[in-house]
Write an enzyme that holds these catalytic residues in place. Structure first.
Site, PDB file in Angstrom:
ATOM      1  N   ASP A 352       0.841  -1.185   0.000  1.00 48.00           N
ATOM      2  CA  ASP A 352       0.000   0.000   0.000  1.00 48.00           C
ATOM      3  C   ASP A 352       0.885   1.247   0.000  1.00 48.00           C
ATOM      4  O   ASP A 352       1.850   1.330   0.774  1.00 48.00           O
ATOM      5  CB  ASP A 352      -0.889  -0.028   1.254  1.00 48.00           C
ATOM      6  CG  ASP A 352      -1.879   1.102   1.301  1.00 48.00           C
ATOM      7  OD1 ASP A 352      -2.795   1.108   0.468  1.00 48.00           O
ATOM      8  OD2 ASP A 352      -1.738   1.977   2.171  1.00 48.00           O
ATOM      9  N   GLU A 389       1.591  -0.461  -5.066  1.00 44.44           N
ATOM     10  CA  GLU A 389       0.698   0.655  -5.378  1.00 44.44           C
ATOM     11  C   GLU A 389       1.631   1.843  -5.605  1.00 44.44           C
ATOM     12  O   GLU A 389       2.251   2.337  -4.642  1.00 44.44           O
ATOM     13  CB  GLU A 389      -0.253   0.927  -4.214  1.00 44.44           C
ATOM     14  CG  GLU A 389      -1.229   2.051  -4.527  1.00 44.44           C
ATOM     15  CD  GLU A 389      -2.197   2.315  -3.388  1.00 44.44           C
ATOM     16  OE1 GLU A 389      -3.353   2.639  -3.688  1.00 44.44           O
ATOM     17  OE2 GLU A 389      -1.783   2.220  -2.205  1.00 44.44           O
TER      18      GLU A 389
END
Length: 393
Positions: A352, A389
């Site tokens: 993330d 990401e």
């Protein structure tokens, strides 16, 4: 409160609480600590502290000690003595019980009605003043665990990328209403590893499940005030412990064995396990956030701070950012990743806000940042599936 145990010097590695069959070694990194205490708690009443002892030795800023006969299932927390100087980036407060960053399991949740903030909330100077009320009753405790697990012939599947079909899933969301999952296993790791869910995934042609955050996380105080909880899990408290709310077994450390059993079942069905991981920020928030772990152990090492040090550089929109350009923080992240591969047998990670890990210098981004080089060269991590990401705020 002082224990009567014999405490040996122990070793500065591995970090965390490590049971070797005869006792437990504790090792805690803090560059600013002047003293580190380990507190033990009653399993029947985890709010009750029953013993306390100092880690007797410090080796290159790692405080360590070995406790003979200390067994798995023991509940513990840390108290770190050192400077409380927010203007210099230091927030040590021994009145606040801390979660060991390397704890392999957690027991209990943060109770926001207890004084878990390092400063008095109603004081005009806010975080510049240290709060001296004890937070132990409101804190989750670390659990000493045994790494033993019968993996049988389990091994990495190494499914090629070109043949990989990923199913993103939430442990609770995927299993809570499936009629084929036994009721007592719904919403749990056991449910996700059940025959009904495996059959469902196989019918879809899935080769890997990518689990939304399952590393130990905390419900946010503002959600708690509204009677709500953090469903998604992007508010990490501990990067080694599997989230306990997804365990059907509520005994201390039970989530560890249940998670391993889930992975073993999925692997036997030809399905890999990838974890969505949040190494970009923690649940401790900004300078007005709670003191739960990293902030009270060595705030200036773990987090990006502004030049005036009291406030945080926030690349995440969540109040703080882990500083992976610090060698000790990078080591912590890599130790955590390697643990999930070697001990929990996961097959990869989805990072993330991955660019936060590549922040260096004054906060600029470097695609050749140290932690990327470490992972690329690591004989374990370089061989698993890695997904980024590729942005932050």
């Amino acid at each position: 409160m002082s224990g009567k145990r014999e405490i040996w010097p122990g070793k500065p590695w591995p970090r965390g609480a490590t049971f070797d069959g005869a006792g437990t070694n504790f090792a805690v990194y803090s560059q600013v600590a002047t003293r580190v205490e380990v507190c033990l708690f009653d399993r029947a009443d985890p709010t009750k502290e029953i013993e306390r002892f100092d880690l007797p030795t410090s080796t290159e800023f790692v405080w360590h000690g070995y406790v003979p006969d200390l067994e798995p299932g023991t509940l513990y927390g840390l108290r770190v003595h050192g400077p409380y100087e927010p203007e210099k980036g230091h927030r040590c407060n021994p009145h606040k019980l801390l979660v060991d960053p390397y704890a392999k399991a957690l027991h209990g949740e943060v109770n926001w009605k207890q004084p878990v903030f390092g400063y008095p909330l109603d004081h005009p100077k806010k975080d510049l003043m240290r709060d001296e009320r004890d937070s132990a009753a409101g804190m989750p405790k670390g659990v000493v665990v045994s790494d033993f697990f019968d993996w049988g012939n389990d091994r990495r599947l190494d499914i090629p990328w070109r043949k990989t079909v990923i199913y993103e899933a939430h442990v609770r969301g995927l299993t809570m209403r499936h009629p084929g999952v036994p009721e007592h296993q719904r919403g749990t790791y056991a449910g996700l590893g059940s025959p009904a869910i495996i059959e469902h995934l196989q019918k879809l042609g899935v080769t890997a499940v990518e689990l939304l955050p399952v590393q130990g996380f905390a419900d946010d105080s503002f959600l708690n005030d509204k009677g709500l909880s953090n469903y998604w899990g992007y508010s990490t408290l501990n990067y080694f412990a599997p989230e306990q709310r997804y365990a059907s077994r509520k005994t201390p450390g039970g989530a560890v064995a249940e998670f391993k059993s889930m992975v073993k079942s999925l692997h036997s069905a030809g399905i890999e396990v990838i974890l969505d991981v949040v190494y970009n920020h923690t649940c401790e928030g900004n300078h007005l956030g709670p003191t739960l772990s990293f902030k009270g152990i060595d705030n200036a090492s773990y987090y990006w701070t502004m030049p005036e040090a009291r406030h945080y550089l926030d690349f995440t929109g969540c109040g703080n950012s882990l500083n992976a350009s610090n060698p000790q923080t990078a080591r912590f992240i890599v130790d955590s990743l390697r643990y999930w591969v070697e001990e929990m047998h996961v097959d990869g990670f989805r990072f993330d806000l991955a660019t936060v890990l590549g922040r260096v210098g004054k906060g600029g981004y470097d695609p050749n940042a140290p932690i990327f080089q470490i992972i690329n060269q690591d004989p374990v991590l370089s061989r698993v599936k890695l997904i980024a990401e590729p942005w932050d705020v």
